[in-house]
Design a protein around this motif. Structure first.
Motif, PDB file in Angstrom:
ATOM      1  N   SER A 120     -56.899 -75.706  70.222  1.00  0.00           N
ATOM      2  CA  SER A 120     -57.109 -77.382  70.847  1.00  0.00           C
ATOM      3  C   SER A 120     -58.359 -77.338  71.572  1.00  0.00           C
ATOM      4  CB  SER A 120     -56.010 -77.651  71.618  1.00  0.00           C
ATOM      5  OG  SER A 120     -56.456 -76.353  73.529  1.00  0.00           O
ATOM      6  N   LEU A 121     -58.942 -76.235  71.814  1.00  0.00           N
ATOM      7  CA  LEU A 121     -60.439 -76.696  72.125  1.00  0.00           C
ATOM      8  C   LEU A 121     -61.543 -77.070  71.382  1.00  0.00           C
ATOM      9  CD1 LEU A 121     -62.779 -74.825  74.644  1.00  0.00           C
ATOM     10  CD2 LEU A 121     -62.937 -73.978  72.202  1.00  0.00           C
ATOM     11  N   SER A 122     -61.381 -77.267  69.808  1.00  0.00           N
ATOM     12  CA  SER A 122     -62.230 -78.567  68.680  1.00  0.00           C
ATOM     13  C   SER A 122     -62.131 -79.799  69.751  1.00  0.00           C
ATOM     14  CB  SER A 122     -62.115 -77.632  68.509  1.00  0.00           C
ATOM     15  OG  SER A 122     -61.210 -78.111  67.581  1.00  0.00           O
ATOM     16  N   SER A 123     -61.044 -79.890  69.791  1.00  0.00           N
ATOM     17  CA  SER A 123     -60.479 -81.285  70.242  1.00  0.00           C
ATOM     18  C   SER A 123     -60.464 -81.387  71.712  1.00  0.00           C
ATOM     19  CB  SER A 123     -58.635 -81.719  69.954  1.00  0.00           C
ATOM     20  OG  SER A 123     -58.374 -80.575  69.739  1.00  0.00           O
ATOM     21  N   LEU A 124     -60.474 -80.904  72.399  1.00  0.00           N
ATOM     22  CA  LEU A 124     -60.851 -81.102  74.224  1.00  0.00           C
ATOM     23  C   LEU A 124     -62.308 -81.421  73.898  1.00  0.00           C
ATOM     24  CD1 LEU A 124     -60.285 -81.295  76.848  1.00  0.00           C
ATOM     25  CD2 LEU A 124     -60.456 -78.836  77.223  1.00  0.00           C
ATOM     26  N   ALA A 125     -63.103 -80.763  72.997  1.00  0.00           N
ATOM     27  CA  ALA A 125     -64.577 -81.074  73.195  1.00  0.00           C
ATOM     28  C   ALA A 125     -64.289 -82.264  72.687  1.00  0.00           C
ATOM     29  CB  ALA A 125     -65.564 -79.653  72.558  1.00  0.00           C
ATOM     30  N   VAL A 126     -64.224 -82.998  71.481  1.00  0.00           N
ATOM     31  CA  VAL A 126     -64.828 -84.378  71.112  1.00  0.00           C
ATOM     32  C   VAL A 126     -64.098 -85.367  72.275  1.00  0.00           C
ATOM     33  CG1 VAL A 126     -64.296 -85.830  68.790  1.00  0.00           C
ATOM     34  CG2 VAL A 126     -64.154 -83.283  68.845  1.00  0.00           C
ATOM     35  N   ILE A 127     -63.252 -84.922  72.437  1.00  0.00           N
ATOM     36  CA  ILE A 127     -62.404 -86.267  73.313  1.00  0.00           C
ATOM     37  C   ILE A 127     -63.382 -86.270  74.769  1.00  0.00           C
ATOM     38  CG2 ILE A 127     -60.405 -86.860  75.301  1.00  0.00           C
ATOM     39  CD1 ILE A 127     -58.740 -85.424  72.917  1.00  0.00           C
ATOM     40  N   THR A 128     -64.044 -85.218  75.191  1.00  0.00           N
ATOM     41  CA  THR A 128     -65.316 -84.884  76.379  1.00  0.00           C
ATOM     42  C   THR A 128     -65.965 -86.123  75.653  1.00  0.00           C
ATOM     43  OG1 THR A 128     -64.072 -83.046  77.299  1.00  0.00           O
ATOM     44  CG2 THR A 128     -66.514 -83.751  77.953  1.00  0.00           C
ATOM     45  N   GLY A 129     -66.723 -85.702  75.109  1.00  0.00           N
ATOM     46  CA  GLY A 129     -67.806 -86.189  73.934  1.00  0.00           C
ATOM     47  C   GLY A 129     -67.544 -87.219  74.345  1.00  0.00           C
ATOM     48  N   ILE A 130     -66.761 -88.098  73.679  1.00  0.00           N
ATOM     49  CA  ILE A 130     -66.457 -89.588  72.813  1.00  0.00           C
ATOM     50  C   ILE A 130     -66.517 -90.229  75.067  1.00  0.00           C
ATOM     51  CG2 ILE A 130     -64.687 -91.439  73.044  1.00  0.00           C
ATOM     52  CD1 ILE A 130     -64.015 -89.122  70.360  1.00  0.00           C
ATOM     53  N   SER A 131     -65.623 -89.761  75.448  1.00  0.00           N
ATOM     54  CA  SER A 131     -65.130 -89.885  77.036  1.00  0.00           C
ATOM     55  C   SER A 131     -66.619 -90.678  77.961  1.00  0.00           C
ATOM     56  CB  SER A 131     -64.692 -89.381  77.274  1.00  0.00           C
ATOM     57  OG  SER A 131     -63.403 -89.362  77.426  1.00  0.00           O
ATOM     58  N   LEU A 132     -67.308 -88.879  77.868  1.00  0.00           N
ATOM     59  CA  LEU A 132     -68.763 -89.945  78.395  1.00  0.00           C
ATOM     60  C   LEU A 132     -69.192 -91.047  77.454  1.00  0.00           C
ATOM     61  CD1 LEU A 132     -69.901 -85.783  78.565  1.00  0.00           C
ATOM     62  CD2 LEU A 132     -69.646 -87.325  80.540  1.00  0.00           C
ATOM     63  N   PHE A 133     -69.955 -90.460  76.433  1.00  0.00           N
ATOM     64  CA  PHE A 133     -70.435 -91.946  75.606  1.00  0.00           C
ATOM     65  C   PHE A 133     -70.008 -93.540  76.221  1.00  0.00           C
ATOM     66  CE2 PHE A 133     -70.780 -94.969  72.563  1.00  0.00           C
ATOM     67  CZ  PHE A 133     -71.883 -94.700  72.251  1.00  0.00           C
ATOM     68  N   LEU A 134     -69.065 -92.937  76.267  1.00  0.00           N
ATOM     69  CA  LEU A 134     -67.934 -94.919  76.662  1.00  0.00           C
ATOM     70  C   LEU A 134     -68.449 -94.584  78.036  1.00  0.00           C
ATOM     71  CD1 LEU A 134     -64.333 -94.538  75.038  1.00  0.00           C
ATOM     72  CD2 LEU A 134     -66.487 -95.555  74.701  1.00  0.00           C
ATOM     73  N   ILE A 135     -68.344 -94.390  78.484  1.00  0.00           N
ATOM     74  CA  ILE A 135     -68.747 -94.246  80.750  1.00  0.00           C
ATOM     75  C   ILE A 135     -70.152 -94.381  80.494  1.00  0.00           C
ATOM     76  CG2 ILE A 135     -69.431 -93.963  82.435  1.00  0.00           C
ATOM     77  CD1 ILE A 135     -66.861 -91.830  82.116  1.00  0.00           C
ATOM     78  N   LEU A 136     -71.110 -94.224  79.732  1.00  0.00           N
ATOM     79  CA  LEU A 136     -72.481 -94.238  80.076  1.00  0.00           C
ATOM     80  C   LEU A 136     -72.786 -95.521  78.856  1.00  0.00           C
ATOM     81  CD1 LEU A 136     -73.964 -90.974  78.558  1.00  0.00           C
ATOM     82  CD2 LEU A 136     -73.713 -92.564  80.937  1.00  0.00           C
ATOM     83  N   ALA A 137     -71.954 -96.098  77.707  1.00  0.00           N
ATOM     84  CA  ALA A 137     -71.669 -97.025  77.133  1.00  0.00           C
ATOM     85  C   ALA A 137     -71.453 -98.074  77.868  1.00  0.00           C
ATOM     86  CB  ALA A 137     -71.372 -97.584  75.959  1.00  0.00           C
ATOM     87  N   MET A 138     -70.749 -98.651  78.768  1.00  0.00           N
ATOM     88  CA  MET A 138     -70.423 -99.714  80.318  1.00  0.00           C
ATOM     89  C   MET A 138     -71.310 -99.352  81.092  1.00  0.00           C
ATOM     90  SD  MET A 138     -65.800 -98.716  79.861  1.00  0.00           S
ATOM     91  CE  MET A 138     -65.810 -99.956  81.668  1.00  0.00           C
ATOM     92  N   ALA A 139     -72.011 -98.309  81.317  1.00  0.00           N
ATOM     93  CA  ALA A 139     -72.874 -98.413  82.925  1.00  0.00           C
ATOM     94  C   ALA A 139     -73.571 -99.421  82.117  1.00  0.00           C
ATOM     95  CB  ALA A 139     -73.355 -97.584  83.456  1.00  0.00           C
ATOM     96  N   PHE A 140     -74.546 -98.751  81.381  1.00  0.00           N
ATOM     97  CA  PHE A 140     -75.577 -99.186  80.165  1.00  0.00           C
ATOM     98  C   PHE A 140     -75.057-101.569  79.718  1.00  0.00           C
ATOM     99  CE2 PHE A 140     -77.643-101.078  76.946  1.00  0.00           C
ATOM    100  CZ  PHE A 140     -79.571-101.102  77.429  1.00  0.00           C
ATOM    101  N   LEU A 141     -73.983-101.524  79.787  1.00  0.00           N
ATOM    102  CA  LEU A 141     -73.085-102.966  79.256  1.00  0.00           C
ATOM    103  C   LEU A 141     -73.742-104.120  81.104  1.00  0.00           C
ATOM    104  CD1 LEU A 141     -72.508-105.253  77.767  1.00  0.00           C
ATOM    105  CD2 LEU A 141     -70.499-104.463  78.007  1.00  0.00           C
ATOM    106  N   PHE A 142     -73.531-103.301  82.254  1.00  0.00           N
ATOM    107  CA  PHE A 142     -72.768-103.691  83.371  1.00  0.00           C
ATOM    108  C   PHE A 142     -74.571-103.693  83.500  1.00  0.00           C
ATOM    109  CE2 PHE A 142     -73.434-103.396  88.126  1.00  0.00           C
ATOM    110  CZ  PHE A 142     -72.083-104.185  88.362  1.00  0.00           C
ATOM    111  N   LEU A 143     -75.692-102.540  83.681  1.00  0.00           N
ATOM    112  CA  LEU A 143     -76.481-102.969  84.229  1.00  0.00           C
ATOM    113  C   LEU A 143     -77.780-104.555  83.626  1.00  0.00           C
ATOM    114  CD1 LEU A 143     -77.611 -99.818  84.641  1.00  0.00           C
ATOM    115  CD2 LEU A 143     -77.005-101.130  86.332  1.00  0.00           C
ATOM    116  N   TRP A 144     -76.989-104.642  82.742  1.00  0.00           N
ATOM    117  CA  TRP A 144     -77.780-105.193  81.235  1.00  0.00           C
ATOM    118  C   TRP A 144     -76.918-107.129  81.404  1.00  0.00           C
ATOM    119  CZ3 TRP A 144     -76.155-109.177  77.290  1.00  0.00           C
ATOM    120  CH2 TRP A 144     -76.661-109.178  76.432  1.00  0.00           C
ATOM    121  N   LYS A 145     -75.885-106.975  81.849  1.00  0.00           N
ATOM    122  CA  LYS A 145     -74.870-108.001  82.065  1.00  0.00           C
ATOM    123  C   LYS A 145     -75.736-108.387  83.896  1.00  0.00           C
ATOM    124  CE  LYS A 145     -72.122-109.217  79.266  1.00  0.00           C
ATOM    125  NZ  LYS A 145     -72.056-110.906  78.084  1.00  0.00           N
TER     126      LYS A 145
END
Length: 488
Positions: A330-355
């Motif tokens: 499960s090491l490879s899938s955990l890395a993928v999930i972690t990367g997606i989660s970080l991307f979504l958090i950064l995207a939401m923060a950027f959207l909030f600041l832009w709004k």
């Protein structure tokens, strides 16, 4: 088996019955030569004579009888005996010198004389003694290097036949098995591990058979099949998993003759060192300085000069073998999930600041319903053949004057998700919705629906009226109710 022999003389018959094959006698034991006779005539005298002949020599008289009165040769009178009423002969004792052909002759005298004779071959054998097997070299040989010679001997015995046995079965000639002309010697060229076994020599003759003691030639070989086992059994291939604080005993073994000498080597990044001698190694996991440690077991045969080694790794972990295996999968899938989660958090923060810092958008949205016939009249405004094609969602964006000092406060007509005193950061849509024709009723209702969006939520403002309006009246109504649903 007896051979029936018929002899004819004149008009009368005399028949002698003797053994059909060679008779084997044992030295020192008595031997009985059975002979019977009969005839069809009147006999006044019956004469029996026994003669003995060796190869390439003249027959020698042994004894004779007339009407059962025996007249022996004085030289052999105590050795040969006639056995009346038939013509059988007894030899006692039997010696090797008694081997040869014995001739019996019968004469019958009456009106005339009839005669018959027959020859019997006698072989004298000495029983074999227990054989002995000698091995050369007696100290053993190295596999693929040396040869083994096995010799079978007997002290006494005549006409000896030799047969070699391995593990209780007859041994036949093969690529590395060579026999002498009489099979008394077996040569193994070259000796290999598969030649190890229990060998014996079987000797026999017509009167006896004996087998030697079992002998196992010494063949040095190995090491073969070197492997390391753990008393805990927690291994995956060449990797052993050990829990923290656990003591594990490792065992190193290989097939070899003589037994191997074993040494344990611990390998670091830059050096190796021998940490123990012998087939066993004890590892205490809490004393291991690293999470993983590489080991090597070496096996050496000091006779063959051959060595073998095997490598393995000890992994110190607090999880069991099953969890360790699942972690690797499960090491490879955990890395993928972690990367997606970080991307979504950064995207939401950027959207909030832009709004948050975008120029405020004024809401100019209205949607109202009218009879379908009026929409068909309005096709000149839409540019389509039918106003029904204009139903859909429209987006309008207005940018207020950037030089204006402050935002307009929220009006007093809140939507369902309205929070007093909160600025409305929203994307503006105008929705023109088709309302299916209703059957004619006494009263027909018309509505204005205004949709607006706050941050992450949507709200609606609904205004109902009963009077059918023209396009101009609708424009006036829209302007009249606009302040109630217009924020910005």
């Amino acid at each position: 088996m007896w051979l029936q022999i018929s002899l004819l003389w004149i008009c009368s018959a005399l028949k002698l019955t003797v053994p059909s094959h060679t008779i084997h006698g044992i030295e020192g034991q008595p031997l009985h030569l059975s002979v019977d006779y009969n005839f069809n005539a009147t006999a006044s005298e019956i004469q029996i004579i026994w003669l003995f002949e060796r190869s390439q020599s003249n027959p020698k008289y042994l004894l004779g009888s007339v009407n059962q009165r025996v007249v022996p040769d004085l030289e052999y009178q105590h050795k040969f005996t006639l056995m009346p009423p038939n013509a059988s002969l007894r030899i006692n004792p039997l010696h090797l010198s008694d081997e040869g052909n014995y001739i019996v002759k019968v004469n019958v005298h009456g009106n005339g004389t009839i005669a018959a004779s027959q020859k019997i071959q006698v072989a004298v054998d000495v029983p074999v003694t227990k054989p002995t097997v000698h091995t050369e070299p007696s100290s053993g040989v190295v596999e693929y290097v040396g040869n083994i010679t096995l010799k079978c001997t007997v002290d006494r015995g005549t006409r000896v036949v030799y047969q070699w046995m391995k593990n209780g079965k007859h041994l036949h000639a093969g690529p590395n098995y060579i026999f002498s002309s009489n099979n008394a010697t077996l040569l193994i060229v070259p000796a290999v591990k598969e030649d190890i076994g229990n060998y014996s020599c079987l000797v026999s003759n017509p009167v006896s058979a004996m087998e030697s003691e079992i002998i196992a030639p010494t063949i040095y070989y190995g090491p073969y099949g070197l492997r390391v086992k753990s008393d805990k059994g927690l291994n995956i291939g060449a990797v052993f998993t050990v829990d923290v604080g656990q003591v594990v005993l490792f065992d190193c073994s290989a097939d070899s003759n003589p037994p191997n000498t074993y040494s344990w080597i611990q390998r670091d990044d830059n050096s190796t060192q021998v940490i123990k001698y012998g087939p066993h190694l004890e590892v205490v996991s809490d004393k291991v300085a690293q999470k993983t440690m590489d080991y090597m077991c070496c096996a050496f045969n000091n006779v063959t000069g051959k060595r073998d080694e095997t490598h393995f790794t000890v992994v110190v972990t607090s999880v069991g073998l099953e969890k360790l295996a699942q972690k690797g999968k499960s090491l490879s899938s955990l890395a993928v999930i972690t990367g997606i989660s970080l991307f979504l958090i950064l995207a939401m923060a950027f959207l909030f600041l832009w709004k948050r810092y975008q120029p405020h958008k004024g809401i100019n949205v209205f949607m109202f319903s009218r009879a379908e016939a009026d929409y068909r009249k309005a096709q000149a405004f839409s540019g389509h053949e039918s106003a029904l094609d204009d139903f859909g969602i429209y987006e309008f964006i207005t940018f207020p004057d950037l030089t204006s000092g402050s935002r307009v406060s929220t009006q007093s007509v809140p939507g369902p998700d309205f929070v007093a005193g909160q600025d409305m950061l929203s994307t503006v849509y105008e929705v023109i919705q088709h309302i299916p024709e209703q059957p004619e009723q006494d009263h027909q209702h018309y509505i204005i629906v205004i949709q607006y969006e706050q941050l992450y939520t949507s709200s609606y403002c609904v205004i109902q009226y009963d009077t059918e309006m023209s396009i101009q009246e609708e424009q006036q109504c829209r302007m009249q109710y606009k302040p109630l649903c217009h924020y910005g």
